[in-house]
Scaffold this active site. Sequence first.
Site, mmCIF file in Angstrom:
data_model
loop_
_atom_site.group_PDB
_atom_site.id
_atom_site.type_symbol
_atom_site.label_atom_id
_atom_site.label_comp_id
_atom_site.label_asym_id
_atom_site.label_seq_id
_atom_site.Cartn_x
_atom_site.Cartn_y
_atom_site.Cartn_z
ATOM 1 N N GLU A 1 64.070 35.524 33.922
ATOM 2 C CA GLU A 1 64.943 35.864 32.748
ATOM 3 C C GLU A 1 65.789 34.546 32.620
ATOM 4 O O GLU A 1 66.315 33.915 33.657
ATOM 5 C CB GLU A 1 65.883 36.902 32.963
ATOM 6 C CG GLU A 1 66.826 37.282 32.142
ATOM 7 C CD GLU A 1 67.895 38.584 32.376
ATOM 8 O OE1 GLU A 1 67.685 38.656 33.671
ATOM 9 O OE2 GLU A 1 68.217 39.088 31.253
ATOM 10 N N ALA B 1 82.435 43.223 37.294
ATOM 11 C CA ALA B 1 81.847 42.328 37.810
ATOM 12 C C ALA B 1 83.072 41.117 38.179
ATOM 13 O O ALA B 1 83.942 41.386 37.652
ATOM 14 C CB ALA B 1 81.138 41.458 36.828
ATOM 15 N N LYS C 1 83.269 49.795 38.836
ATOM 16 C CA LYS C 1 83.368 48.544 39.570
ATOM 17 C C LYS C 1 82.913 47.260 38.682
ATOM 18 O O LYS C 1 81.698 47.251 38.453
ATOM 19 C CB LYS C 1 82.471 48.495 40.812
ATOM 20 C CG LYS C 1 82.679 47.320 41.766
ATOM 21 C CD LYS C 1 81.584 46.543 41.510
ATOM 22 C CE LYS C 1 81.583 45.234 42.245
ATOM 23 N NZ LYS C 1 81.825 43.922 41.489
ATOM 24 N N GLU D 1 70.426 49.928 33.502
ATOM 25 C CA GLU D 1 70.359 48.828 32.159
ATOM 26 C C GLU D 1 70.202 47.421 32.823
ATOM 27 O O GLU D 1 70.905 46.872 33.384
ATOM 28 C CB GLU D 1 71.429 48.984 31.380
ATOM 29 C CG GLU D 1 71.516 50.146 30.389
ATOM 30 C CD GLU D 1 70.718 50.150 29.631
ATOM 31 O OE1 GLU D 1 70.009 49.378 29.118
ATOM 32 O OE2 GLU D 1 70.580 51.482 28.999
ATOM 33 N N CYS E 1 71.287 40.268 27.748
ATOM 34 C CA CYS E 1 69.805 41.224 28.232
ATOM 35 C C CYS E 1 68.801 41.060 27.199
ATOM 36 O O CYS E 1 67.510 41.146 27.405
ATOM 37 C CB CYS E 1 70.151 42.227 28.841
ATOM 38 S SG CYS E 1 70.594 43.460 27.639
ATOM 39 N N GLY F 1 73.197 45.479 34.983
ATOM 40 C CA GLY F 1 72.787 44.089 35.780
ATOM 41 C C GLY F 1 71.570 43.747 35.961
ATOM 42 O O GLY F 1 70.764 44.192 35.396
HETATM 43 P P1 NAP Z 1 74.319 41.261 38.839
HETATM 44 O O1 NAP Z 1 74.569 39.971 39.627
HETATM 45 O O2 NAP Z 1 73.425 42.138 39.012
HETATM 46 O O3 NAP Z 1 76.032 41.946 38.829
HETATM 47 C C1 NAP Z 1 76.275 43.084 37.928
HETATM 48 C C2 NAP Z 1 77.005 43.973 38.653
HETATM 49 O O4 NAP Z 1 76.584 44.509 40.135
HETATM 50 C C3 NAP Z 1 78.324 43.163 39.189
HETATM 51 O O5 NAP Z 1 79.404 44.164 39.169
HETATM 52 C C4 NAP Z 1 77.994 42.708 40.761
HETATM 53 O O6 NAP Z 1 79.555 42.456 41.455
HETATM 54 C C5 NAP Z 1 77.523 44.259 40.913
HETATM 55 N N1 NAP Z 1 76.873 43.720 42.432
HETATM 56 C C6 NAP Z 1 76.273 42.555 42.851
HETATM 57 N N2 NAP Z 1 75.704 43.027 44.117
HETATM 58 C C7 NAP Z 1 76.155 44.295 44.268
HETATM 59 C C8 NAP Z 1 75.640 44.995 45.563
HETATM 60 N N3 NAP Z 1 74.977 44.595 46.699
HETATM 61 N N4 NAP Z 1 75.899 46.604 45.118
HETATM 62 C C9 NAP Z 1 76.639 46.985 44.170
HETATM 63 N N5 NAP Z 1 77.109 46.076 43.088
HETATM 64 C C10 NAP Z 1 76.601 44.757 43.390
HETATM 65 O O7 NAP Z 1 74.302 40.889 37.234
HETATM 66 P P2 NAP Z 1 74.933 40.080 36.296
HETATM 67 O O8 NAP Z 1 74.808 38.553 36.723
HETATM 68 O O9 NAP Z 1 76.503 40.211 36.324
HETATM 69 O O10 NAP Z 1 74.703 40.202 34.996
HETATM 70 C C11 NAP Z 1 73.454 39.782 34.402
HETATM 71 C C12 NAP Z 1 72.211 40.635 34.289
HETATM 72 O O11 NAP Z 1 72.617 42.013 33.691
HETATM 73 C C13 NAP Z 1 71.066 40.259 33.686
HETATM 74 O O12 NAP Z 1 69.827 40.467 34.384
HETATM 75 C C14 NAP Z 1 71.066 41.044 32.368
HETATM 76 O O13 NAP Z 1 69.876 41.087 31.652
HETATM 77 C C15 NAP Z 1 71.553 42.284 32.762
HETATM 78 N N6 NAP Z 1 72.083 43.123 31.651
HETATM 79 C C16 NAP Z 1 71.370 43.949 31.337
HETATM 80 C C17 NAP Z 1 71.758 44.849 30.340
HETATM 81 C C18 NAP Z 1 70.967 45.998 29.551
HETATM 82 O O14 NAP Z 1 71.576 46.846 28.747
HETATM 83 N N7 NAP Z 1 69.681 46.256 29.972
HETATM 84 C C19 NAP Z 1 73.096 44.623 29.443
HETATM 85 C C20 NAP Z 1 73.754 43.352 29.932
HETATM 86 C C21 NAP Z 1 73.215 42.633 31.121
HETATM 87 P P3 NAP Z 1 79.792 41.080 41.601
HETATM 88 O O15 NAP Z 1 80.236 40.403 40.308
HETATM 89 O O16 NAP Z 1 81.175 41.366 42.214
HETATM 90 O O17 NAP Z 1 78.803 40.404 42.381
#
Ligand code: NAP
Length: 485
Positions: free
Chosen positions: A386, A182, A180, A255, A289, A233
């Site tokens: 963040e 983003a 799934k 992650e 991240c 995420g």
């Molecule tokens: P996010 O808002 O948490 O979204 C990540 C994914 O989760 C998207 O596919 C999103 O779908 C989905 N999602 C949202 N609500 C959900 C729910 N209730 N149930 C299941 N899935 C759901 O994060 P983001 O804004 O895309 O990404 C940024 C974050 O990722 C930052 O905090 C960053 O630090 C972190 N990140 C971490 C790493 C690492 O390796 N540690 C690498 C890259 C990024 P939708 O888009 O459809 O809402």
Amino acid sequence: MSSPINPFLREANFINGEWVPANSGETMPVNNPADGAKLGVVPFSGVLETRGAIKAAHSAFGGWQKTTALERAQLLRRLHDAIMDNQEALATLLTLEQGKPLTEARGEIASGAAYILWFAEEARRIYGDVVPSPWADKRILVTKEPVGVVGAITPWNFPSSMLARKLGPALAAGCTAVVKPATQTPFSALAWGVLLEEVGLPSGVVNIVTGDAAAIGDELCTSPLVRKITFTGSTGIGKMLIAKAASTVKRVSMELGGNAPFIVFDDADLDRAVAGAFATKFRNSGQTCICTNRFFVQSGIHDAFVERFATAVKALTLGSGLDPASNQGPLIDSRAVSKTEEFVTDAREKGGIVVTGGQRHSLGGNFYEPTVISGAKPDMMFMRDEIFGPIAPVFRFEEEQEVIELANATDYGLACYVYTTNLGRAVRVMEGLKYGMVGINEGLIAAPEVPFGGVKHSGLGREGGRQGIEDYVETKYVCVGGFCR
Ligand code: NAP
């Protein structure tokens, strides 16, 4: 099916080897963050489509897990080659929906391919053990088996390579997957469907579903057929998924977010520290991240560092990622711009000094000026949250122990960076920092060969390295008796 915009653009789910719409026919738009132009639509799917995808992955698992490691390795090698043969088209699609400069997008595609190659190699090294037996008449074997169907949820900031880090080990281990992506960047994930078809992956082994995050996520977490959730995420969503996956006792790999400190001691090589600071902060417009969230610079070198760093930051050129003159793209959406403004307003109100930037860029839309703020203080939002945007807050510090405590004063623990030429200090500080990854005099630390991941609220498990496969295999112990003394 191919679009005139890009040969890899698909506006359908990829389920059981077929390109299909949402059952309701509903779609959601995908826009270019650089100018708001609509690039296309993808299905707005929910529970039923996810259930279908899980069923397909579950049926395909029986055959896929029985392939030999060599067969899986060969397929992954073909996938690597297909990605690199199409690097330019895939990078262009990535820039169109994500915004990053084309050079960075090319880098992301190559990085994803490199992970696939790494796991092609690792597929053949998923060793078990023969353990010395405490019983004269029994023998002990320990084998590794694929965990089964994997649910993979990915973010928008690295929509292609974050998937590579999940599909690589899953396919190498013999797992099948439901992906799934983003909502802002689904095309780069759907492009994997095109590539996988091209290299002959059997139907149902990988399925990609776009749409309602909560509905798809809940189904993946609660279905008894899915045996693992791998998520990249935000920490908030990650915690929720861990809780939901608990109902079926699934494995989870997380992650999550970071709040990386970048520490520069008086004895650091200033040129190297400035170059590292720049590299860790402004890649993907600060939306990674492992981007530095807080710069801590010792008093003796502080002013020279700020001046040199700000000069480098001022030279950045903003624009569409497709414009070869631009080396800094837009933020992902207007919400990200508002959040960036909030950080700067908070810092200004608490005495921070904007050295460069500090406002929306004259290009308008989702463009924000790369910003350096000196006089950062622990009561500012940067300390806790963040940033995920192009702001570099610089804190001044005096003592080694003081900066270790400041750096650790966060729930996050992903990456951190230390610049010093004193070996003893490098070792002391590295050991004192509660982070999953440490760069010493080095800002670019990610590679397929290394175990990427965090501690504390930054996650569980590692992606890449020889450790990267461990979360995709179960350990089975076999006791063999009855055939010898
Ligand atoms: P996010 O808002 O948490 O979204 C990540 C994914 O989760 C998207 O596919 C999103 O779908 C989905 N999602 C949202 N609500 C959900 C729910 N209730 N149930 C299941 N899935 C759901 O994060 P983001 O804004 O895309 O990404 C940024 C974050 O990722 C930052 O905090 C960053 O630090 C972190 N990140 C971490 C790493 C690492 O390796 N540690 C690498 C890259 C990024 P939708 O888009 O459809 O809402």
